[in-house]
Enzyme design. Structure first.
Site, PDB file in Angstrom:
ATOM      1  N   GLU A  35       0.845  -1.196   0.000  1.00 52.31           N
ATOM      2  CA  GLU A  35       0.000   0.000   0.000  1.00 52.31           C
ATOM      3  C   GLU A  35       0.880   1.246   0.000  1.00 52.31           C
ATOM      4  OE1 GLU A  35      -3.377   0.155  -0.251  1.00 52.31           O
ATOM      5  OE2 GLU A  35      -3.310  -2.026  -0.497  1.00 52.31           O
ATOM      6  N   GLU A  76      -5.903   3.766   7.766  1.00 52.06           N
ATOM      7  CA  GLU A  76      -5.411   3.273   6.471  1.00 52.06           C
ATOM      8  C   GLU A  76      -5.533   1.752   6.395  1.00 52.06           C
ATOM      9  OE1 GLU A  76      -4.129   3.026   2.655  1.00 52.06           O
ATOM     10  OE2 GLU A  76      -4.773   4.817   3.732  1.00 52.06           O
ATOM     11  N   GLU A  83     -11.401  -1.975   1.078  1.00 46.27           N
ATOM     12  CA  GLU A  83     -11.153  -2.076  -0.361  1.00 46.27           C
ATOM     13  C   GLU A  83     -10.987  -3.529  -0.789  1.00 46.27           C
ATOM     14  OE1 GLU A  83      -7.853   0.506  -1.208  1.00 46.27           O
ATOM     15  OE2 GLU A  83      -9.140   2.285  -1.267  1.00 46.27           O
TER      16      GLU A  83
END
Length: 129
Positions: A35, A76, A83
């Protein structure tokens, strides 16, 4: 109501806690490796920590920084999980998938902005003097 057993329910309590801990570590490793936003977050944490050591932050200033480190990085990680779940369900462009992904990422943005403003309040006077 009968309890439904899940994979995580196997083993003793200690074994389950140890497994959970290492699964969490795996999640952190994944986020740091794959990420790009997590790389930015970790870099910011390192810079703020070094600046905090240099400018000798007070206990309360450190407390603010540490809480914000956790809030930004944690949000995050939650964003990444949301996601992944959305992508697991569908890779098609769908308005509801977009809403889920966009609002999850906006949580990180909001915490990042609050963090940045707090950092300005803490560090600008120290830099000026």
């Amino acid at each position: 109501m009968k309890k439904v057993l899940r994979n995580k329910d196997k083993g003793t309590a200690l074994e389950r806690y140890v497994k959970s801990f290492f699964h969490a570590i795996d999640g952190i490793k994944y986020a740091v490796i794959y990420e790009h936003n997590m790389i930015i977050i970790v870099s910011a944490i390192v810079v703020v920590t070094l600046a905090g050591l240099y400018y000798n932050l007070s206990d309360y200033e450190w407390l603010f920084c540490i809480v914000m480190f956790g809030m930004v990085a944690g949000s995050e990680m939650i964003n990444t999980a949301i996601e992944a779940v959305v992508d697991l369900e569908t890779i098609k462009v769908h308005p509801l998938a977009k809403i889920a992904k966009d609002t999850a990422s906006s949580a990180t943005l909001i915490f990042s902005i609050a963090s940045f403003i707090g950092a300005l309040i803490i560090f600008i006077p120290k830099i000026i003097s």
